[in-house]
Design a protein around this motif. Structure first.
Motif, mmCIF file in Angstrom:
data_model
loop_
_atom_site.group_PDB
_atom_site.id
_atom_site.type_symbol
_atom_site.label_atom_id
_atom_site.label_comp_id
_atom_site.label_asym_id
_atom_site.label_seq_id
_atom_site.Cartn_x
_atom_site.Cartn_y
_atom_site.Cartn_z
ATOM 1 N N ARG A 1 0.836 -1.203 0.000
ATOM 2 C CA ARG A 1 0.000 0.000 0.000
ATOM 3 C C ARG A 1 0.872 1.254 0.000
ATOM 4 O O ARG A 1 0.610 2.213 -0.737
ATOM 5 C CB ARG A 1 -0.922 -0.023 1.219
ATOM 6 C CG ARG A 1 -1.930 1.113 1.252
ATOM 7 C CD ARG A 1 -3.019 0.830 2.255
ATOM 8 N NE ARG A 1 -2.494 0.587 3.585
ATOM 9 C CZ ARG A 1 -2.657 -0.555 4.252
ATOM 10 N NH1 ARG A 1 -3.304 -1.569 3.703
ATOM 11 N NH2 ARG A 1 -2.162 -0.694 5.470
ATOM 12 N N GLY B 1 -6.835 7.829 -2.305
ATOM 13 C CA GLY B 1 -7.757 6.718 -2.120
ATOM 14 C C GLY B 1 -7.077 5.456 -1.637
ATOM 15 O O GLY B 1 -7.742 4.569 -1.089
ATOM 16 N N TYR C 1 -5.323 5.174 0.872
ATOM 17 C CA TYR C 1 -5.543 5.161 2.320
ATOM 18 C C TYR C 1 -6.970 5.586 2.687
ATOM 19 O O TYR C 1 -7.224 6.003 3.813
ATOM 20 C CB TYR C 1 -4.514 6.051 3.016
ATOM 21 C CG TYR C 1 -3.159 5.390 3.099
ATOM 22 C CD1 TYR C 1 -2.862 4.495 4.118
ATOM 23 C CD2 TYR C 1 -2.194 5.632 2.127
ATOM 24 C CE1 TYR C 1 -1.636 3.865 4.177
ATOM 25 C CE2 TYR C 1 -0.957 5.009 2.175
ATOM 26 C CZ TYR C 1 -0.688 4.119 3.205
ATOM 27 O OH TYR C 1 0.540 3.493 3.254
ATOM 28 N N GLY C 2 -7.869 5.468 1.725
ATOM 29 C CA GLY C 2 -9.275 5.727 2.012
ATOM 30 C C GLY C 2 -9.604 7.181 2.273
ATOM 31 O O GLY C 2 -10.578 7.475 2.975
ATOM 32 N N ALA D 1 -10.952 10.637 0.968
ATOM 33 C CA ALA D 1 -11.744 11.224 -0.114
ATOM 34 C C ALA D 1 -11.363 12.684 -0.297
ATOM 35 O O ALA D 1 -10.921 13.352 0.645
ATOM 36 C CB ALA D 1 -13.231 11.099 0.196
ATOM 37 N N PRO E 1 -11.242 15.027 5.087
ATOM 38 C CA PRO E 1 -10.557 13.771 5.395
ATOM 39 C C PRO E 1 -10.159 13.688 6.870
ATOM 40 O O PRO E 1 -9.960 14.704 7.527
ATOM 41 C CB PRO E 1 -9.316 13.832 4.502
ATOM 42 C CG PRO E 1 -9.050 15.299 4.354
ATOM 43 C CD PRO E 1 -10.403 15.964 4.338
ATOM 44 N N ASN F 1 -7.225 7.861 9.086
ATOM 45 C CA ASN F 1 -7.150 6.899 7.996
ATOM 46 C C ASN F 1 -5.716 6.468 7.723
ATOM 47 O O ASN F 1 -5.484 5.471 7.048
ATOM 48 C CB ASN F 1 -7.743 7.503 6.714
ATOM 49 C CG ASN F 1 -9.254 7.681 6.812
ATOM 50 O OD1 ASN F 1 -9.908 6.994 7.575
ATOM 51 N ND2 ASN F 1 -9.797 8.601 6.041
#
Length: 245
Positions: free
Chosen positions: A110, A149, A151-152, A154, A159, A163
């Motif tokens: 990731r 995205g 790490y999720g 938006a 944000p 996250n």
């Protein structure tokens, strides 16, 4: 009377012989079962030792393979419970270590993917790509969104830094990650501001306000920098907000 007695005597001897034969067969069967159990126990102990050696060297996949074979060999034999219990305990530990190793691998992948997309967004954000301007700006938006995205995070809502909570990153990596997210929002803000130059009101004003919103979202990941303030001033000046600028 003699014939009757003789027949009874022969029958008794026959019964005794049959009983002795059954006893001999039972003893033979018990001996075979004991030998089989001994072989199973020896094989199980060897596999357990092999698993312990693999675990000691951190080769968790091999350890799990040996333990799976050991438990299959032992089966549900109650007389081997003393061997099954340590195998079960070691297997639990091995499974935990394998899950942790898989999580670490996903974490590294990731982080690596984020870094690659970050570089792409930074390059596209320069606008020196040879692409048509509108297509370049759209590609930049998509690259930033794809990057965050990972790490999720938006780009159309506020944000949350939580996250980025990844226990498998060290302090330096987590700090760099936050800084990179900060700069991704600056790139996105600049993209929206540059889009405004190609638009007319009210789309132009909307794009500039979107740019200001992205600047605000960047502050979730760091303190305002000189670049942040300069962008803020320029966008507000374009909106004719001279006092804010």
């Amino acid at each position: 009377a003699f014939v009757v007695w003789h027949n009874l005597s022969l029958k008794g001897q026959l019964d005794l012989a049959r009983a002795d034969e059954r006893s001999a067969r039972q003893r033979e069967q018990e001996a075979l079962e004991a030998e089989k159990l001994s072989r199973v126990e020896a094989d199980g102990r060897q596999l357990l030792r092999d698993a312990e050696i693999a675990s000691a060297s951190g080769d968790w996949a091999t350890a799990r393979l040996h333990l799976a074979k050991a438990l299959a060999t032992i089966g549900e034999e109650p007389r081997l419970a003393a061997l099954k219990s340590p195998a079960d305990r070691l297997l639990e530990r091995v499974e935990r270590e394998l899950r942790t190793a898989a999580e670490i691998d996903r974490s590294r992948q990731r982080f690596k993917k984020f870094a690659a997309l970050r570089e792409e967004a930074q390059f596209l954000g320069t606008l020196f790509t040879g692409m048509e301007v509108a297509a370049n700006l759209q590609a930049t938006r998509e690259a930033v969104r794809d990057c965050l995205g990972v790490y999720g995070i938006a780009t159309d809502t506020s944000p949350e830094p939580k996250n980025l909570a990844d226990p498998h990153l060290n302090d330096e990596e987590r700090s760099a990650l936050r800084e990179d997210c900060y700069h991704q929002f600056l790139i996105l803000a600049e993209t929206e501001a540059r889009s405004a130059a190609e638009q007319k009101s009210p789309e132009r004003e909307r794009s500039l306000r979107d740019a200001l919103e992205q600047l605000q979202r960047a502050l979730r990941f760091g303190e305002p920098t000189r670049a942040w303030h300069l962008r803020q001033a320029r966008y507000r000046n374009l909106l004719r907000d001279q006092d804010g600028a």
